[in-house]
Design a protein around this motif. Structure first.
Motif, PDB file in Angstrom:
ATOM      1  N   GLY A  68       2.948  -1.304  -0.576  1.00  0.00           N
ATOM      2  CA  GLY A  68       1.556  -1.194  -0.964  1.00  0.00           C
ATOM      3  C   GLY A  68       0.890  -0.049  -0.225  1.00  0.00           C
ATOM      4  N   GLU A  69      -0.269   0.435  -0.758  1.00  0.00           N
ATOM      5  CA  GLU A  69      -0.945   1.590  -0.176  1.00  0.00           C
ATOM      6  C   GLU A  69      -2.456   1.418  -0.270  1.00  0.00           C
ATOM      7  N   SER A  70      -3.174   1.849   0.732  1.00  0.00           N
ATOM      8  CA  SER A  70      -4.629   1.803   0.710  1.00  0.00           C
ATOM      9  C   SER A  70      -5.172   3.212   0.842  1.00  0.00           C
ATOM     10  N   VAL A  71      -6.397   3.376   0.526  1.00  0.00           N
ATOM     11  CA  VAL A  71      -7.050   4.671   0.713  1.00  0.00           C
ATOM     12  C   VAL A  71      -8.230   4.524   1.647  1.00  0.00           C
ATOM     13  N   GLY A  72      -8.103   3.622   2.600  1.00  0.00           N
ATOM     14  CA  GLY A  72      -9.087   3.511   3.663  1.00  0.00           C
ATOM     15  C   GLY A  72     -10.453   3.139   3.160  1.00  0.00           C
ATOM     16  N   LEU A  73     -11.366   4.132   3.146  1.00  0.00           N
ATOM     17  CA  LEU A  73     -12.750   3.833   2.842  1.00  0.00           C
ATOM     18  C   LEU A  73     -12.914   3.206   1.470  1.00  0.00           C
ATOM     19  N   HIS A  74     -12.077   3.558   0.510  1.00  0.00           N
ATOM     20  CA  HIS A  74     -12.277   3.098  -0.856  1.00  0.00           C
ATOM     21  C   HIS A  74     -11.610   1.754  -1.103  1.00  0.00           C
ATOM     22  N   LEU A  75     -10.569   1.443  -0.409  1.00  0.00           N
ATOM     23  CA  LEU A  75      -9.863   0.185  -0.537  1.00  0.00           C
ATOM     24  C   LEU A  75      -9.670  -0.388   0.856  1.00  0.00           C
ATOM     25  N   THR A  93      -8.998  -3.294   1.885  1.00  0.00           N
ATOM     26  CA  THR A  93      -8.024  -4.367   2.018  1.00  0.00           C
ATOM     27  C   THR A  93      -6.733  -3.975   1.336  1.00  0.00           C
ATOM     28  N   LEU A  94      -5.642  -4.447   1.884  1.00  0.00           N
ATOM     29  CA  LEU A  94      -4.323  -4.166   1.346  1.00  0.00           C
ATOM     30  C   LEU A  94      -3.474  -5.415   1.487  1.00  0.00           C
ATOM     31  N   SER A  95      -2.878  -5.844   0.400  1.00  0.00           N
ATOM     32  CA  SER A  95      -1.989  -7.002   0.438  1.00  0.00           C
ATOM     33  C   SER A  95      -0.589  -6.553   0.056  1.00  0.00           C
ATOM     34  N   GLY A 135       8.391  -7.904   3.854  1.00  0.00           N
ATOM     35  CA  GLY A 135       9.593  -7.120   3.650  1.00  0.00           C
ATOM     36  C   GLY A 135       9.353  -5.781   2.972  1.00  0.00           C
ATOM     37  N   ASP A 136       8.227  -5.654   2.275  1.00  0.00           N
ATOM     38  CA  ASP A 136       7.888  -4.367   1.661  1.00  0.00           C
ATOM     39  C   ASP A 136       7.357  -3.414   2.728  1.00  0.00           C
ATOM     40  N   ASN A 137       7.295  -2.140   2.359  1.00  0.00           N
ATOM     41  CA  ASN A 137       6.675  -1.154   3.244  1.00  0.00           C
ATOM     42  C   ASN A 137       5.173  -1.070   2.953  1.00  0.00           C
ATOM     43  N   SER A 138       4.388  -0.796   3.984  1.00  0.00           N
ATOM     44  CA  SER A 138       2.938  -0.655   3.850  1.00  0.00           C
ATOM     45  C   SER A 138       2.532   0.765   4.202  1.00  0.00           C
ATOM     46  N   ILE A 139       1.543   1.251   3.497  1.00  0.00           N
ATOM     47  CA  ILE A 139       0.979   2.562   3.828  1.00  0.00           C
ATOM     48  C   ILE A 139      -0.528   2.406   3.922  1.00  0.00           C
ATOM     49  N   ILE A 140      -1.062   2.730   5.069  1.00  0.00           N
ATOM     50  CA  ILE A 140      -2.503   2.662   5.302  1.00  0.00           C
ATOM     51  C   ILE A 140      -3.000   4.090   5.503  1.00  0.00           C
ATOM     52  N   ARG A 186      -7.931  -3.872   6.189  1.00  0.00           N
ATOM     53  CA  ARG A 186      -7.343  -5.183   6.477  1.00  0.00           C
ATOM     54  C   ARG A 186      -6.037  -5.319   5.719  1.00  0.00           C
ATOM     55  N   LEU A 187      -4.972  -5.508   6.448  1.00  0.00           N
ATOM     56  CA  LEU A 187      -3.648  -5.707   5.863  1.00  0.00           C
ATOM     57  C   LEU A 187      -3.318  -7.189   5.870  1.00  0.00           C
ATOM     58  N   THR A 188      -2.987  -7.707   4.707  1.00  0.00           N
ATOM     59  CA  THR A 188      -2.555  -9.097   4.578  1.00  0.00           C
ATOM     60  C   THR A 188      -1.126  -9.111   4.060  1.00  0.00           C
ATOM     61  N   VAL A 189      -0.249  -9.773   4.788  1.00  0.00           N
ATOM     62  CA  VAL A 189       1.151  -9.862   4.396  1.00  0.00           C
ATOM     63  C   VAL A 189       1.387 -11.215   3.753  1.00  0.00           C
ATOM     64  N   ILE A 190       1.886 -11.184   2.543  1.00  0.00           N
ATOM     65  CA  ILE A 190       2.128 -12.409   1.773  1.00  0.00           C
ATOM     66  C   ILE A 190       3.569 -12.861   2.004  1.00  0.00           C
ATOM     67  N   PRO A 191       3.763 -14.064   2.542  1.00  0.00           N
ATOM     68  CA  PRO A 191       5.140 -14.519   2.841  1.00  0.00           C
ATOM     69  C   PRO A 191       5.979 -14.687   1.565  1.00  0.00           C
TER      70      PRO A 191
END
Lengths: 113, 113
Positions: free
Chosen positions: A1-8, A10-12, A16-21, A108-113
């Motif tokens: 998943g990926e966020s664009v900071g000010l515009h998004l 929250t990121l879920s 096991g996946d990779n995250s990009i903030i 805010r990063l939320t990891v879904i089990p």
């Protein structure tokens, strides 16, 4: 998943996946950047930093990428775990006389089990 | 792990009371900071200090005051608390000349009724 900071802000992501903030910074003279992780009820904790003379820096499961051309910083977290759930802040040192850090809006990063 | 402490962790107090938030660090850092943070929002610098007998105002105007009589101690005082002062207050320290990394305490969550 990926966020664009000010515009998004929250990121879920699935465990096991990779995250990009992502983070956009404002001052082209900024010479140092840092990522912090803040868990609920705690103070920010250092994750990784990078100086402006570098494009990439790797840590344990984390990588920071710096694109000075577009004034953009990203934090990549490999194999995201539930313990990674937190708010992530980028901060820049704008190379002013005081050498203080300026913090961006957190993601805010939320990891879904 | 950084050795920086804040007390109390939580404080609920009535309007008009005088309060002092304590911050101590055992790392011998010269530079210390106070930030104000609303839940989930960015950190705003309200005070900082370069060392003993040095106090500076930060980017966000605040009715609080600070003092730095000893290197390890950087208390923040509100002479007359108001509901608008309700927030989380984070203390941090750093050692200039190495990196710009700041080490944070756990924060004090202040509620003014």
């Amino acid at each position: 998943g990926e966020s664009v900071g000010l515009h998004l802000p929250t990121l879920s992501v699935q465990e096991g996946d990779n995250s990009i903030i992502n983070c956009a910074y404002s001052n082209s003279a900024s010479d140092y950047f840092i990522w912090y992780k803040q868990e609920s009820g705690k103070g920010p904790q250092f994750i990784i930093d990078i100086r402006s003379n570098m494009d990439k820096r790797q840590g344990q499961r984390v990588t920071v990428l710096l694109n000075k051309t577009v004034k953009h910083l990203s934090l990549q977290i490999a194999a995201t775990q539930p313990g990674d759930s937190a708010v992530y802040f980028c901060a820049e040192n704008r190379a002013t006389g005081a050498n203080n850090l300026f913090f961006g809006t957190g993601t805010r990063l939320t990891v879904i089990p | 792990e950084a050795d920086i402490y804040q007390t109390p962790r939580y404080l609920v107090i009535g309007t008009g009371k005088k309060i002092t938030l304590e911050c101590s660090q055992t790392m011998g850092h010269d530079k210390m900071y106070w930030y104000q943070q609303d839940p989930g929002m960015e950190l705003h610098l309200i005070h900082y200090s370069y060392g003993v007998n040095s106090t500076e105002k930060g980017d966000l105007s605040s009715e609080s005051t600070v003092s730095r009589i000893r290197t390890e101690h950087f208390p923040l005082t509100l002479e007359s608390a108001r509901p608008s002062h309700t927030s989380q207050y984070l203390c941090a320290s750093s050692e200039p000349g190495q990196t710009y990394e700041q080490f944070f305490g756990p924060g004090t969550r202040l509620t003014v009724l």
